[in-house]
Design an enzyme around this catalytic site. Structure first.
Site, PDB file in Angstrom:
ATOM      1  CB  SER A  93     -15.786   9.445-115.666  1.00 34.55           C
ATOM      2  OG  SER A  93     -16.210   9.950-114.424  1.00 34.55           O
ATOM      3  CD  GLU A 114      -5.799 -10.249-132.181  1.00 32.09           C
ATOM      4  OE1 GLU A 114      -5.528 -10.262-130.971  1.00 32.09           O
ATOM      5  OE2 GLU A 114      -6.042 -11.279-132.844  1.00 32.09           O
ATOM      6  CG  LEU A 115      -3.141  -2.124-129.338  1.00 33.17           C
ATOM      7  CD1 LEU A 115      -3.421  -2.666-127.941  1.00 33.17           C
ATOM      8  CD2 LEU A 115      -1.690  -1.674-129.449  1.00 33.17           C
ATOM      9  CG  HIS A 118      -9.032  -2.488-127.207  1.00 30.20           C
ATOM     10  ND1 HIS A 118     -10.126  -3.022-126.558  1.00 30.20           N
ATOM     11  CD2 HIS A 118      -8.221  -3.522-127.496  1.00 30.20           C
ATOM     12  CE1 HIS A 118      -9.968  -4.330-126.457  1.00 30.20           C
ATOM     13  NE2 HIS A 118      -8.823  -4.662-127.010  1.00 30.20           N
ATOM     14  NE  ARG A 119     -14.174   0.543-131.002  1.00 26.44           N
ATOM     15  CZ  ARG A 119     -15.446   0.191-131.005  1.00 26.44           C
ATOM     16  NH1 ARG A 119     -16.218   0.572-131.980  1.00 26.44           N
ATOM     17  NH2 ARG A 119     -15.956  -0.540-130.026  1.00 26.44           N
ATOM     18  CG  ASN A 209      -8.473   6.666-120.458  1.00 28.11           C
ATOM     19  OD1 ASN A 209      -8.896   5.602-120.013  1.00 28.11           O
ATOM     20  ND2 ASN A 209      -9.179   7.419-121.290  1.00 28.11           N
ATOM     21  NE  ARG A 211     -14.877   4.415-117.517  1.00 32.04           N
ATOM     22  CZ  ARG A 211     -15.958   5.151-117.571  1.00 32.04           C
ATOM     23  NH1 ARG A 211     -15.944   6.313-118.189  1.00 32.04           N
ATOM     24  NH2 ARG A 211     -17.075   4.752-117.007  1.00 32.04           N
ATOM     25  NE  ARG A 220      -7.664  -7.143-127.481  1.00 28.94           N
ATOM     26  CZ  ARG A 220      -8.215  -7.641-128.571  1.00 28.94           C
ATOM     27  NH1 ARG A 220      -8.063  -8.920-128.881  1.00 28.94           N
ATOM     28  NH2 ARG A 220      -8.960  -6.886-129.346  1.00 28.94           N
TER      29      ARG A 220
HETATM   30  C1  LIG Z   1     -10.373 -12.867-127.118  1.00 32.02           C
HETATM   31  C2  LIG Z   1     -10.886 -11.944-128.169  1.00 32.02           C
HETATM   32  C3  LIG Z   1     -11.307 -12.434-129.390  1.00 32.02           C
HETATM   33  C4  LIG Z   1     -11.793 -11.583-130.388  1.00 32.02           C
HETATM   34  N1  LIG Z   1     -12.202 -12.084-131.587  1.00 32.02           N
HETATM   35  C5  LIG Z   1     -12.655 -11.257-132.557  1.00 32.02           C
HETATM   36  C6  LIG Z   1     -13.079 -11.729-133.843  1.00 32.02           C
HETATM   37  O1  LIG Z   1     -13.037 -12.918-134.093  1.00 32.02           O
HETATM   38  N2  LIG Z   1     -13.493 -10.841-134.780  1.00 32.02           N
HETATM   39  C7  LIG Z   1     -13.553  -9.508-134.528  1.00 32.02           C
HETATM   40  O2  LIG Z   1     -13.957  -8.741-135.396  1.00 32.02           O
HETATM   41  N3  LIG Z   1     -13.172  -9.019-133.319  1.00 32.02           N
HETATM   42  C8  LIG Z   1     -12.725  -9.851-132.346  1.00 32.02           C
HETATM   43  N4  LIG Z   1     -12.326  -9.338-131.145  1.00 32.02           N
HETATM   44  C9  LIG Z   1     -12.405  -7.883-130.944  1.00 32.02           C
HETATM   45  C10 LIG Z   1     -13.644  -7.496-130.113  1.00 32.02           C
HETATM   46  O3  LIG Z   1     -14.821  -7.839-130.805  1.00 32.02           O
HETATM   47  C11 LIG Z   1     -13.653  -5.990-129.820  1.00 32.02           C
HETATM   48  O4  LIG Z   1     -13.808  -5.254-131.000  1.00 32.02           O
HETATM   49  C12 LIG Z   1     -12.390  -5.517-129.173  1.00 32.02           C
HETATM   50  O5  LIG Z   1     -12.022  -6.370-128.108  1.00 32.02           O
HETATM   51  C13 LIG Z   1     -12.593  -4.092-128.652  1.00 32.02           C
HETATM   52  O6  LIG Z   1     -13.255  -4.129-127.419  1.00 32.02           O
HETATM   53  P1  LIG Z   1     -14.620  -3.387-127.090  1.00 32.02           P
HETATM   54  O7  LIG Z   1     -15.670  -3.756-128.052  1.00 32.02           O
HETATM   55  O8  LIG Z   1     -14.868  -3.624-125.656  1.00 32.02           O
HETATM   56  O9  LIG Z   1     -14.351  -1.866-127.428  1.00 32.02           O
HETATM   57  P2  LIG Z   1     -13.366  -0.756-126.910  1.00 32.02           P
HETATM   58  O10 LIG Z   1     -13.081   0.056-128.100  1.00 32.02           O
HETATM   59  O11 LIG Z   1     -12.198  -1.319-126.145  1.00 32.02           O
HETATM   60  O12 LIG Z   1     -14.292   0.077-125.976  1.00 32.02           O
HETATM   61  C14 LIG Z   1     -14.438  -0.103-124.575  1.00 32.02           C
HETATM   62  C15 LIG Z   1     -15.895  -0.048-124.199  1.00 32.02           C
HETATM   63  O13 LIG Z   1     -16.433   1.212-124.555  1.00 32.02           O
HETATM   64  C16 LIG Z   1     -17.783   1.031-125.017  1.00 32.02           C
HETATM   65  N5  LIG Z   1     -17.874   1.434-126.414  1.00 32.02           N
HETATM   66  C17 LIG Z   1     -16.834   1.609-127.277  1.00 32.02           C
HETATM   67  N6  LIG Z   1     -17.264   2.008-128.466  1.00 32.02           N
HETATM   68  C18 LIG Z   1     -18.586   2.053-128.397  1.00 32.02           C
HETATM   69  C19 LIG Z   1     -19.594   2.361-129.342  1.00 32.02           C
HETATM   70  N7  LIG Z   1     -19.328   2.723-130.596  1.00 32.02           N
HETATM   71  N8  LIG Z   1     -20.880   2.299-128.935  1.00 32.02           N
HETATM   72  C20 LIG Z   1     -21.199   1.952-127.679  1.00 32.02           C
HETATM   73  N9  LIG Z   1     -20.282   1.637-126.721  1.00 32.02           N
HETATM   74  C21 LIG Z   1     -18.991   1.695-127.083  1.00 32.02           C
HETATM   75  C22 LIG Z   1     -18.135  -0.423-124.851  1.00 32.02           C
HETATM   76  O14 LIG Z   1     -18.720  -0.617-123.590  1.00 32.02           O
HETATM   77  C23 LIG Z   1     -16.770  -1.085-124.902  1.00 32.02           C
HETATM   78  O15 LIG Z   1     -16.683  -2.340-124.263  1.00 32.02           O
HETATM   79  C24 LIG Z   1     -11.845 -10.186-130.139  1.00 32.02           C
HETATM   80  C25 LIG Z   1     -11.417  -9.700-128.907  1.00 32.02           C
HETATM   81  C26 LIG Z   1     -10.939 -10.543-127.926  1.00 32.02           C
HETATM   82  C27 LIG Z   1     -10.484  -9.962-126.595  1.00 32.02           C
END
Ligand SMILES: Cc1cc2nc3c(=O)[nH]c(=O)nc-3n(C[C@H](O)[C@H](O)[C@H](O)COP(=O)(O)OP(=O)(O)OC[C@H]3O[C@@H](n4cnc5c(N)ncnc54)[C@H](O)[C@@H]3O)c2cc1C
Length: 265
Positions: A93, A114-115, A118-119, A209, A211, A220
């Site tokens: 944190s 795709e980018l 990541h929220r 940030n 993290r 990625r």
């Molecule tokens: C190689 C690859 C292939 C992919 N293929 C697909 C695909 O075919 N279709 C598709 O739809 N997506 C695909 N994605 C996207 C993937 O499913 C994720 O949505 C994306 O990588 C965002 O990462 P994240 O879920 O870790 O969330 P981020 O938004 O990066 O959040 C980081 C972390 O915060 C936590 N977090 C974030 N939001 C929440 C929440 N609401 N509740 C609880 N915990 C939370 C989780 O621990 C999460 O890992 C792909 C991603 C990659 C890297």
């Protein structure tokens, strides 16, 4: 058709106000931490991103020096060791205070779709293709595609045809005529962008940030990630490693995949 390459420009990084830090530390008795920075005992020049992460971490336990918090009898004095401990103990944190802003230039809408998945910990300002009219279609071709003459010939012809259609529509809708209200231009421009390929190069400001950066850098650049976003995050990783080696120095790069020693802090 303009052939382009995805580019990364780091445009903003944290800046500590050492005067205010000193005033705070004088109040809690932690001046020795700042004096250590003043004396250059850190082997880097003042590195504000790293100092900010360390400052935030030390504030939690009042661990500027032993004894300020009676529960703390020893403190790490080496920044690298301190931040390594933050990473290895998954105390992520404090890394959320440290943000970097990038212009990601000449990246496709394939990449931006795709980018934005990541929220947490990010901010996005993306070039609006509702407002910005396409006059050409900048496009990235990976090296393997460039080495295929037949593919390049057909792809270029198709992109040129699409460009020509953009220009034709602008003329057909009379967008450059005197007195066309901006709302009309916007409406038509938004229609016109539907005829641009998903690979059209555009841009955004992307702030994240540390993290989030650590997590996205790994996700990625993974072997299964899409090739343009892999290329881009490889560049982002190089920038970050230079900017804050103590926060990104634990990554091993294998075949373009950035693998952290400490995952998901
Ligand atoms: C190689 C690859 C292939 C992919 N293929 C697909 C695909 O075919 N279709 C598709 O739809 N997506 C695909 N994605 C996207 C993937 O499913 C994720 O949505 C994306 O990588 C965002 O990462 P994240 O879920 O870790 O969330 P981020 O938004 O990066 O959040 C980081 C972390 O915060 C936590 N977090 C974030 N939001 C929440 C929440 N609401 N509740 C609880 N915990 C939370 C989780 O621990 C999460 O890992 C792909 C991603 C990659 C890297």
């Amino acid at each position: 058709m303009k052939s382009v390459e995805p580019e990364v420009h780091l445009i903003a990084r944290p800046q500590l106000d050492y005067g205010e830090v000193a005033r705070y530390l004088a109040d809690v008795g932690g001046q020795s931490w700042l004096e250590r920075l003043d004396r250059g005992e850190l082997d880097n020049e003042l590195n504000d991103p790293q100092n900010l992460a360390e400052f935030a971490g030390r504030l939690c336990y009042r661990s500027w020096e032993p004894g300020l918090n009676p529960n703390v009898t020893r403190v790490r004095t080496d920044q690298d060791a301190y931040l390594t401990n933050i990473l290895s103990s998954l105390h992520g944190s404090v890394l959320e205070h440290v943000s970097f802003s990038f212009v990601l230039h000449n990246v496709s809408r394939v990449l931006t779709h795709e980018l934005i998945r990541h929220r947490p910990g990010v901010a996005v300002s993306q070039e609006s293709l509702r407002f910005v009219r396409l006059t050409d279609l900048p496009f990235w071709f990976p090296e393997w595609a460039q080495e295929d003459p037949e593919l390049m010939k057909r792809a270029t012809e198709m992109l040129e045809k699409m460009e020509e259609f953009q220009l034709w529509m602008a003329d057909h809708f009379g967008l450059d005529e005197e007195g066309v209200p901006f709302a009309v231009k916007k409406h038509r421009t938004s229609f016109m962008r539907r005829f641009a390929p998903e690979g059209v190069a555009t841009g955004l400001v992307w702030t994240a940030n540390v993290r989030t950066l650590r997590h996205t850098l790994e996700a990625r650049t993974a072997p299964g990630a899409e090739e343009e976003i892999r290329l881009l995050f490889g560049k982002i990783g190089e920038v970050l490693k230079k900017e804050a080696p103590a926060l990104f120095g634990d990554y091993e790069v294998t075949d373009g995949a950035w693998i952290p020693k400490w995952r998901k802090v």
